[in-house]
Scaffold this motif. Structure first.
Motif, PDB file in Angstrom:
ATOM      1  N   GLU A   1      -6.422   4.382   3.823  1.00  8.45           N
ATOM      2  CA  GLU A   1      -5.995   3.913   5.248  1.00  8.45           C
ATOM      3  C   GLU A   1      -6.685   2.372   5.330  1.00  8.45           C
ATOM      4  O   GLU A   1      -5.945   1.564   5.937  1.00  8.45           O
ATOM      5  CB  GLU A   1      -6.199   4.843   6.230  1.00  8.45           C
ATOM      6  N   ASP A   2      -7.972   2.160   5.009  1.00  6.50           N
ATOM      7  CA  ASP A   2      -8.366   0.992   5.592  1.00  6.50           C
ATOM      8  C   ASP A   2      -7.918  -0.154   4.331  1.00  6.50           C
ATOM      9  O   ASP A   2      -8.579  -1.533   4.822  1.00  6.50           O
ATOM     10  CB  ASP A   2      -9.961   1.110   5.593  1.00  6.50           C
TER      11      ASP A   2
ATOM     12  N   PRO B   1      -5.749  -3.024   3.251  1.00  9.82           N
ATOM     13  CA  PRO B   1      -4.551  -3.762   3.749  1.00  9.82           C
ATOM     14  C   PRO B   1      -3.364  -3.700   2.626  1.00  9.82           C
ATOM     15  O   PRO B   1      -3.658  -3.659   1.649  1.00  9.82           O
ATOM     16  CB  PRO B   1      -5.003  -5.245   4.310  1.00  9.82           C
TER      17      PRO B   1
END
Length: 344
Positions: free
Chosen positions: A136-137, A139
């Protein structure tokens, strides 16, 4: 859904409202967070790929979230953030079972064999064999290129040519895949020579880790090869052609060290005449690299997550769907340095 769409090869695409897809058995529908503009998309639009049927939606590099899950999918659920190799294996054949889905005879390719990711949604078949979980982290800028250019470059250098720390690699053509190759070669500890005809591309190559550069504008293949050797101080152990032109491929082959390894990534519009006498006489190994199976992605994703490889640095432009038709036409006329990211 909105999508970039064309009905004949070489015709200027348009943005159209098309029916939203339904997840097939074994497959998923992905809400596209971001997708990439790649020269392979231009080849598909120009009619150079026999797998493309009309009408068509291009696009094969993507990151997004699963919106629908088809019958029989066991490993994935709605809402998961994923990417996928642009070559998707069937998961059943001998090649897939041996871990080589990138050469599956029954492969599917979003943006080639079926509608692609230049849209708000895209279908991926055989999801259990082809999806890759995305942290999720990370980009979108760090993930999109992993679907094609970074995976192809990583497999070409690491799995095919077996590039070793301290060896010299020459990369001919510094578009998106060429710059990806330079970044990966640096991450693997190799010395790199970047070759292009545009100063802007060479500036980016230096920024992303090239130790030496050669401007090949106006030079014949043998002259380019001589310039590579002069810049590196030796013949490179590995050469990579990342553009898909006969003259640049032969320049790379003419530069390669005896017993060297050449990786061909660039796709050709027409079959090239190859410097085969040198390949034979100097026993140069020639490797193709055409994507990477999903099973091999964790090593690449870990390299990105660690910060050793920074694909996001390659993104030099972000556009929306409405700007894509012009960008695709432009790709046949000139190559912009870096990578263009599309947000549908």
């Amino acid at each position: 859904m909105r999508a970039v769409f064309f009905e004949s090869f070489g015709q200027r695409p348009r943005v159209a409202d098309l029916p939203s897809p339904t997840a097939p058995s074994g497959g998923v529908v992905i809400d596209v967070e971001a997708t990439g503009l790649c020269r392979s998309d231009w080849h598909a639009w120009a009619g150079h790929d026999d797998s493309v049927a009309l009408p068509h939606v291009p696009g094969h590099e993507l990151v997004g979230r699963i919106a629908q899950v088809g019958a029989g999918v066991r490993e994935w659920r709605r809402g998961q953030r994923v990417t996928t190799p642009f070559v998707c294996g069937c998961g059943r054949c001998e090649q897939c079972r041996s871990g080589n889905a990138q050469v599956c005879p029954n492969q599917t390719q979003p943006g080639f064999t079926h509608f692609g990711s230049w849209a708000e949604q895209v279908v991926i078949h055989a999801a259990d064999h082809n999806l890759v979980a995305v942290p999720e982290d990370l980009p979108a800028e760090a993930v999109v290129g992993l679907g094609c250019r970074f995976a192809t470059a990583f497999r070409g250098l690491h799995h095919r040519a077996r590039l070793q720390r301290g060896e010299t690699a020459a990369v001919v053509g510094c578009g998106g895949v060429g710059l990806s190759t330079i970044m990966i070669a640096r991450a693997l500890g190799a010395r790199t020579v970047a070759v292009d005809v545009a100063d802007g591309a060479l500036d980016l190559a230096r920024r992303f880790g090239a130790d030496d550069t050669v401007n090949a504008a106006g030079l014949a293949p043998q002259e380019v090869a001589d310039a590579i050797v002069a810049a590196a101080g030796r013949r490179p152990a590995v050469t990579v052609e990342a553009l898909g032109r006969e003259e640049t491929m032969n320049a790379a082959l003419l530069a390669a060290a005896p017993l060297g390894r050449h990786v061909q990534i660039g796709l050709f519009a027409h079959p090239p005449v190859t410097a085969m006498p040198r390949v034979i006489g100097q026993e140069i190994a020639v490797f193709g690299s055409h994507g990477m199976p999903a099973a091999d992605y964790p090593e690449l994703v870990d390299l990105v997550a660690s910060g050793a490889l920074r694909p996001a640095d390659l993104v030099t432009r972000t556009i929306g769907l409405d700007e894509v038709p012009e960008a695709l036409v432009e790709l046949g006329e000139r190559t912009r340095p870096g990578m263009t990211l599309i947000r549908p």
